[in-house]
Design a protein around this motif. Structure first.
Motif, PDB file in Angstrom:
ATOM      1  N   ALA A  51      36.739  -6.440 -24.611  1.00 27.17           N
ATOM      2  CA  ALA A  51      37.822  -7.157 -23.928  1.00 27.17           C
ATOM      3  C   ALA A  51      37.466  -7.426 -22.471  1.00 27.17           C
ATOM      4  O   ALA A  51      37.664  -8.539 -21.964  1.00 27.17           O
ATOM      5  CB  ALA A  51      39.110  -6.346 -24.010  1.00 27.17           C
ATOM      6  N   SER A  52      36.936  -6.427 -21.796  1.00 21.77           N
ATOM      7  CA  SER A  52      36.563  -6.580 -20.394  1.00 21.77           C
ATOM      8  C   SER A  52      35.484  -7.649 -20.221  1.00 21.77           C
ATOM      9  O   SER A  52      35.589  -8.511 -19.347  1.00 21.77           O
ATOM     10  CB  SER A  52      36.067  -5.242 -19.844  1.00 21.77           C
ATOM     11  OG  SER A  52      35.568  -5.403 -18.543  1.00 21.77           O
ATOM     12  N   GLU A  53      34.472  -7.593 -21.059  1.00 21.38           N
ATOM     13  CA  GLU A  53      33.373  -8.559 -20.968  1.00 21.38           C
ATOM     14  C   GLU A  53      33.823  -9.974 -21.319  1.00 21.38           C
ATOM     15  O   GLU A  53      33.295 -10.939 -20.777  1.00 21.38           O
ATOM     16  CB  GLU A  53      32.221  -8.145 -21.885  1.00 21.38           C
ATOM     17  CG  GLU A  53      31.516  -6.875 -21.453  1.00 21.38           C
ATOM     18  CD  GLU A  53      30.799  -7.029 -20.118  1.00 21.38           C
ATOM     19  OE1 GLU A  53      29.993  -7.965 -19.970  1.00 21.38           O
ATOM     20  OE2 GLU A  53      31.062  -6.207 -19.221  1.00 21.38           O
ATOM     21  N   ALA A  54      34.782 -10.079 -22.249  1.00 19.64           N
ATOM     22  CA  ALA A  54      35.258 -11.389 -22.696  1.00 19.64           C
ATOM     23  C   ALA A  54      36.422 -11.911 -21.859  1.00 19.64           C
ATOM     24  O   ALA A  54      36.902 -13.012 -22.101  1.00 19.64           O
ATOM     25  CB  ALA A  54      35.678 -11.307 -24.162  1.00 19.64           C
ATOM     26  N   ALA A  55      36.873 -11.123 -20.892  1.00 23.61           N
ATOM     27  CA  ALA A  55      37.988 -11.504 -20.019  1.00 23.61           C
ATOM     28  C   ALA A  55      39.244 -11.807 -20.829  1.00 23.61           C
ATOM     29  O   ALA A  55      39.900 -12.837 -20.660  1.00 23.61           O
ATOM     30  CB  ALA A  55      37.611 -12.679 -19.128  1.00 23.61           C
ATOM     31  N   VAL A  56      39.574 -10.875 -21.745  1.00 24.65           N
ATOM     32  CA  VAL A  56      40.795 -10.990 -22.549  1.00 24.65           C
ATOM     33  C   VAL A  56      41.505  -9.642 -22.540  1.00 24.65           C
ATOM     34  O   VAL A  56      40.931  -8.625 -22.169  1.00 24.65           O
ATOM     35  CB  VAL A  56      40.499 -11.400 -24.013  1.00 24.65           C
ATOM     36  CG1 VAL A  56      39.808 -12.753 -24.065  1.00 24.65           C
ATOM     37  CG2 VAL A  56      39.674 -10.349 -24.733  1.00 24.65           C
ATOM     38  N   ALA A  57      42.746  -9.634 -22.991  1.00 22.19           N
ATOM     39  CA  ALA A  57      43.482  -8.384 -23.136  1.00 22.19           C
ATOM     40  C   ALA A  57      42.879  -7.579 -24.282  1.00 22.19           C
ATOM     41  O   ALA A  57      42.332  -8.145 -25.238  1.00 22.19           O
ATOM     42  CB  ALA A  57      44.949  -8.676 -23.420  1.00 22.19           C
ATOM     43  N   GLU A  58      42.996  -6.265 -24.184  1.00 22.76           N
ATOM     44  CA  GLU A  58      42.444  -5.411 -25.241  1.00 22.76           C
ATOM     45  C   GLU A  58      43.087  -5.714 -26.593  1.00 22.76           C
ATOM     46  O   GLU A  58      42.408  -5.699 -27.618  1.00 22.76           O
ATOM     47  CB  GLU A  58      42.609  -3.937 -24.882  1.00 22.76           C
ATOM     48  CG  GLU A  58      41.853  -3.024 -25.812  1.00 22.76           C
ATOM     49  CD  GLU A  58      41.842  -1.583 -25.346  1.00 22.76           C
ATOM     50  OE1 GLU A  58      41.646  -0.714 -26.215  1.00 22.76           O
ATOM     51  OE2 GLU A  58      42.018  -1.313 -24.145  1.00 22.76           O
ATOM     52  N   THR A  59      44.370  -6.015 -26.605  1.00 20.73           N
ATOM     53  CA  THR A  59      45.031  -6.344 -27.878  1.00 20.73           C
ATOM     54  C   THR A  59      44.467  -7.626 -28.481  1.00 20.73           C
ATOM     55  O   THR A  59      44.322  -7.730 -29.700  1.00 20.73           O
ATOM     56  CB  THR A  59      46.561  -6.482 -27.701  1.00 20.73           C
ATOM     57  OG1 THR A  59      46.822  -7.429 -26.667  1.00 20.73           O
ATOM     58  CG2 THR A  59      47.207  -5.156 -27.374  1.00 20.73           C
ATOM     59  N   THR A  60      44.125  -8.587 -27.643  1.00 20.18           N
ATOM     60  CA  THR A  60      43.503  -9.826 -28.112  1.00 20.18           C
ATOM     61  C   THR A  60      42.138  -9.529 -28.702  1.00 20.18           C
ATOM     62  O   THR A  60      41.782 -10.048 -29.770  1.00 20.18           O
ATOM     63  CB  THR A  60      43.378 -10.843 -26.962  1.00 20.18           C
ATOM     64  OG1 THR A  60      44.673 -11.116 -26.451  1.00 20.18           O
ATOM     65  CG2 THR A  60      42.706 -12.118 -27.404  1.00 20.18           C
TER      66      THR A  60
END
Length: 87
Positions: A38-47
């Motif tokens: 999520a951090s690397e993809a710049a998205v929320a962890e739920t996403t």
């Protein structure tokens, strides 16, 4: 399609979260937790978790449940198949 090697702002502006999670997942060399992806993809962890669940179902990724936290990585067979297709 832009890759995560592009400028971060350009990458997030021009790609969907699904594409970013897929891009990061397909480049993993070792299992990583959803929070890392999520951090690397710049998205929320739920996403990231939602997309990773789909990737596991479609055999793009493998879930490693014997590790804590649970981790995900690219399915080796899927990766080889894509390499052959894109040759």
């Amino acid at each position: 399609m832009l890759t995560f090697n592009s400028a971060p702002d350009e990458w997030t502006e021009n790609t969907r979260p699904f594409e970013r999670v897929l891009s990061i997942t397909c480049t993993l060399s070792e299992p990583r937790p959803a929070a890392y992806i999520a951090s690397e993809a710049a998205v929320a962890e739920t996403t990231a978790r939602t997309n990773l669940g789909y990737f596991v179902t479609t055999e793009v990724a493998k879930k490693h449940t014997n590790e804590r936290p649970t981790t995900d990585t690219t399915d080796g067979l899927y990766h080889r198949f894509q390499t052959i297709l894109t040759g």
